[in-house]
Design an enzyme around this catalytic site. Structure first.
Site, PDB file in Angstrom:
ATOM      1  N   LYS A 173      -0.168  20.684  10.336  1.00  0.00           N
ATOM      2  CA  LYS A 173      -0.653  19.230  10.189  1.00  0.00           C
ATOM      3  C   LYS A 173      -0.874  19.140  12.056  1.00  0.00           C
ATOM      4  O   LYS A 173       0.230  19.071  12.689  1.00  0.00           O
ATOM      5  CB  LYS A 173       0.089  18.237   9.761  1.00  0.00           C
ATOM      6  CG  LYS A 173       0.047  18.077   8.144  1.00  0.00           C
ATOM      7  CD  LYS A 173       0.541  16.849   7.529  1.00  0.00           C
ATOM      8  CE  LYS A 173       0.258  16.718   6.380  1.00  0.00           C
ATOM      9  NZ  LYS A 173       0.743  15.576   5.532  1.00  0.00           N
ATOM     10  N   GLU A 187       3.621   9.823 -10.169  1.00  0.00           N
ATOM     11  CA  GLU A 187       4.071   8.581 -10.702  1.00  0.00           C
ATOM     12  C   GLU A 187       4.770   8.198 -12.148  1.00  0.00           C
ATOM     13  O   GLU A 187       5.401   7.359 -12.405  1.00  0.00           O
ATOM     14  CB  GLU A 187       2.730   7.715 -10.540  1.00  0.00           C
ATOM     15  CG  GLU A 187       2.252   7.340  -8.900  1.00  0.00           C
ATOM     16  CD  GLU A 187       1.419   8.592  -8.723  1.00  0.00           C
ATOM     17  OE1 GLU A 187       0.850   8.782  -7.551  1.00  0.00           O
ATOM     18  OE2 GLU A 187       1.178   9.647  -9.309  1.00  0.00           O
ATOM     19  N   ARG A 210      -1.919   4.935 -12.507  1.00  0.00           N
ATOM     20  CA  ARG A 210      -1.469   6.415 -12.950  1.00  0.00           C
ATOM     21  C   ARG A 210      -0.440   6.314 -13.865  1.00  0.00           C
ATOM     22  O   ARG A 210      -0.073   7.486 -14.479  1.00  0.00           O
ATOM     23  CB  ARG A 210      -1.309   7.271 -11.915  1.00  0.00           C
ATOM     24  CG  ARG A 210      -2.346   7.305 -10.705  1.00  0.00           C
ATOM     25  CD  ARG A 210      -2.362   8.353  -9.818  1.00  0.00           C
ATOM     26  NE  ARG A 210      -2.992   9.424 -10.203  1.00  0.00           N
ATOM     27  CZ  ARG A 210      -2.779  10.751  -9.537  1.00  0.00           C
ATOM     28  NH1 ARG A 210      -2.176  10.860  -8.199  1.00  0.00           N
ATOM     29  NH2 ARG A 210      -3.809  11.890  -9.955  1.00  0.00           N
TER      30      ARG A 210
END
Length: 622
Positions: free
Chosen positions: A284, A369, A397
């Site tokens: 990243k 979730e 979700r």
């Protein structure tokens, strides 16, 4: 953008132009593309570190695969800026995430190269598998490729898709794992690079196909050979064993920044049939030292000077997220039963300090979730007091778990719901537009929305002390600037607050709409009520106000269908002489991306818009 600074990038109008380049030119293009992304995001804001890390992978995918005929499905979309630039949208990147401009995520209406719209994590493998099955049904030879990050692989949905794919015959599907946190594998070395190229090459795969044909007459020997192959690959490349068990042929880990390895390996893999899993390791923030050093800080950024880097914000008012972060630490100090849970949103949900001060009581469950809520339910069953910090859009979700595992059992779980209402530049995949509607219909659940910072803290305390499930829904960003009492005092559940007594017109507002309602109330000499609670609603106050005013106006930054206004309409209609009712909220459509204030203005939910809507209604035009 000038030809002098970006001589190769200005020549790329679509991936067909890209495929005319030599490999040395492709390497130079990678440098130009990375710089262009950095400068663009510095001007517009957006997701930076992940996009810088995916430059070479993006180039290699479009270089090797015949997009858009070959389907390329990106997961989440945090790494698709390079993809957008290479697929005909370079000159519109200055409009990124702005009203009327490019979306920050893949969007089917935007380009045929965006084969699947995404904003939530871990959907790419399922979608690409669906496309692969469709290709098989039509007899098409197209390639279907899912690009998923290592964080997204923590979600159950990704493994559900892998499991399903392994049970299907005649499917061509490639899954690219973009491992940008080094969370799965050790550093990539020369041996793994050589091994990946050998396994993806024609000699090895020809031998494997011949072996499968010869041994098909002796299934036990074939199974044994397959096991030997898996274990040999597992010894050299341990992460591959798991994916081999799902029925995928594993290749990697591969250095995702080395085009000399990446391009020929993908070219080899493209020729193969069946299920392929390619493990690519990237970094990243690649190429921008500040983002490499702190990829979390540079994950999502506002406009900034890329030459100087991000600077500390000068604002003194705390955000609602900070209010929550301080509250959970203070409440944890008082009550050792408190457990903090987040589905991979520590920074975004304000749990950094809590994680540092109470590491044994902090749980990041990954992008899961559903698991987060049922995990909280299990803790609650054993006498703990879980606090689930979650964005409104991500709570969607786990709706089944909220109903069946928590509300049905009346378990004392606190939902700290961040990003309620419109969130701005992230757009329709991230707006918290529906939570009040889908929460208010759930039995046993207390639902509240604060009008200011101090009320947010008191509501969180109210939720925590309540012996049952409770949700506090607050918006992104700053409140109106009300000082916060450091105490931990609750509010009476189900009691609204009369803020202003007026005449004729009464404004019944919730959460972020209370502040503009007060300003409108001053201009119209109208009554203003801070509802505070969506469930239970203060029916006594609502009936009293309805009985003494000609017009009721409900205000909420939530879908107008099924929101608080819908229940107030039901209550007011039970009166002998019901008042006229105007319900204001988010319309029955997905709201696009743009600055928060712009969106409120377009939807007539700012002060001027509310005044105009009331004037039209009062004149009988609405």
């Amino acid at each position: 953008m000038t030809t002098e600074r970006f001589p190769l990038l200005t020549r790329i109008e679509d991936p067909a132009d890209l495929r005319r380049l030599s490999l040395p030119e492709l390497k130079r293009l990678a440098a130009e593309l990375r710089q262009f992304i950095l400068e663009t995001v510095a001007r517009t804001g957006g997701h930076l570190a992940s996009n810088l890390g995916a430059v070479e992978l993006t180039l290699a995918l479009h270089y090797v695969y015949d997009t858009p005929y070959d389907r390329l499905v990106w997961d989440v979309g945090h790494q698709t800026y390079g993809h957008k630039i290479l697929t005909g949208r370079r000159d519109r990147m200055a409009t990124l995430r702005q009203l009327g401009g490019l979306s920050g995520f893949p969007k089917r209406e935007e380009s045929p190269y965006d084969t699947f719209g995404t904003g939530h994590s871990s959907t790419s493998i399922s979608a690409a598998l669906g496309m692969a099955v469709a290709a098989r049904a039509r007899g098409e030879k197209r390639q279907c490729v899912a690009v998923i990050g290592d964080g997204a692989m923590s979600a159950g949905m990704a493994f559900e898709a892998l499991n399903h794919a392994g049970d299907l015959d005649g499917i061509d599907l490639t899954v690219i794992l973009n491992d940008n946190e080094m969370s799965i594998s050790p550093p990539v070395g020369a041996l793994t690079q050589i091994f990946a190229r050998l396994l993806s090459g024609e000699p090895y795969n020809t031998a494997r196909r011949v072996g499968e044909t010869v041994l098909s007459a002796a299934p036990p020997i074939k199974a044994l050979a397959r096991r030997v192959e898996e274990h040999v690959k597992g010894m050299i490349s341990p992460p591959g064993t798991l994916f081999e068990e799902f029925g995928f042929h594993y290749y990697g880990p591969i250095d995702g920044h080395d085009l000399d390895v990446l391009v020929p390996t993908l070219a080899n893999i493209r020729k193969l049939g069946g299920l392929r899993f390619v493990h690519v390791v990237t970094k990243k923030g690649r190429g921008y030292k500040l983002a490499e050093a702190d990829p979390v800080l540079y994950h999502g950024v506002s406009r900034f000077d890329h030459a100087r880097g991000l600077e500390p914000t000068k604002g003194t008012r705390p955000t609602y997220t900070q209010i929550f972060g301080d509250w959970i630490c203070d409440m944890a100090a008082r009550d050792p039963r408190l457990i903090g849970i987040t589905p991979a949103m520590r920074e975004g949900s304000g749990l950094v300090r809590f994680a540092q001060e109470y590491p044994e009581r902090y749980f990041d469950v990954g992008i899961a979730e559903q698991h987060a809520l049922t995990f909280a339910a299990g803790l609650a069953c054993e006498g703990f007091k879980p606090v689930v910090a979650i964005y409104s859009t991500f709570l969607q979700r786990a709706y089944d778990q909220l109903i069946h595992d928590i509300a049905l059992q009346k378990l004392p779980v606190v939902f700290a719901i961040d990003r309620g209402g419109l969130v701005g530049a992230d757009g329709p995949t991230h707006h918290g537009a529906f939570d009040l509607s889908f929460l208010a219909c759930v039995p046993n659940l207390v639902v509240m929305a604060p009008a200011d910072e101090n009320e947010c803290r008191r509501m969180l305390t109210t939720a925590f002390l309540h012996d049952g499930p409770a949700a506090v829904r607050y918006p992104r960003g700053h409140g109106p600037g009300i000082p916060v009492d450091p105490g931990l005092e609750p509010l009476p559940i189900g009691k609204a607050e009369l803020l202003r007594q007026g005449r004729r017109i009464a404004l019944l507002a919730l959460g972020s709409m209370v502040a503009p309602a007060l300003e409108v109330g001053e201009r119209l000499d109208a009554t203003v009520v801070n509802l505070r609670f969506v469930k239970p609603l203060d029916e006594t106050t609502i009936r009293a106000v309805a009985a003494t005013h000609e017009v009721l106006v409900t205000l909420e930054e939530n879908a107008v269908i099924g929101g608080a206004g819908s229940e107030i309409a039901r209550i007011s209609q039970t009166l002998e002489t019901p008042p006229r009712l105007l319900r204001l909220g988010l319309p029955d459509r997905f709201v696009e991306h743009g600055e928060h204030g712009q969106l409120l203005h377009l939807l007539e939910l700012d002060v001027d818009g509310i005044l105009a809507a009331i004037e039209r209604f009062d004149d009988g035009d609405a």
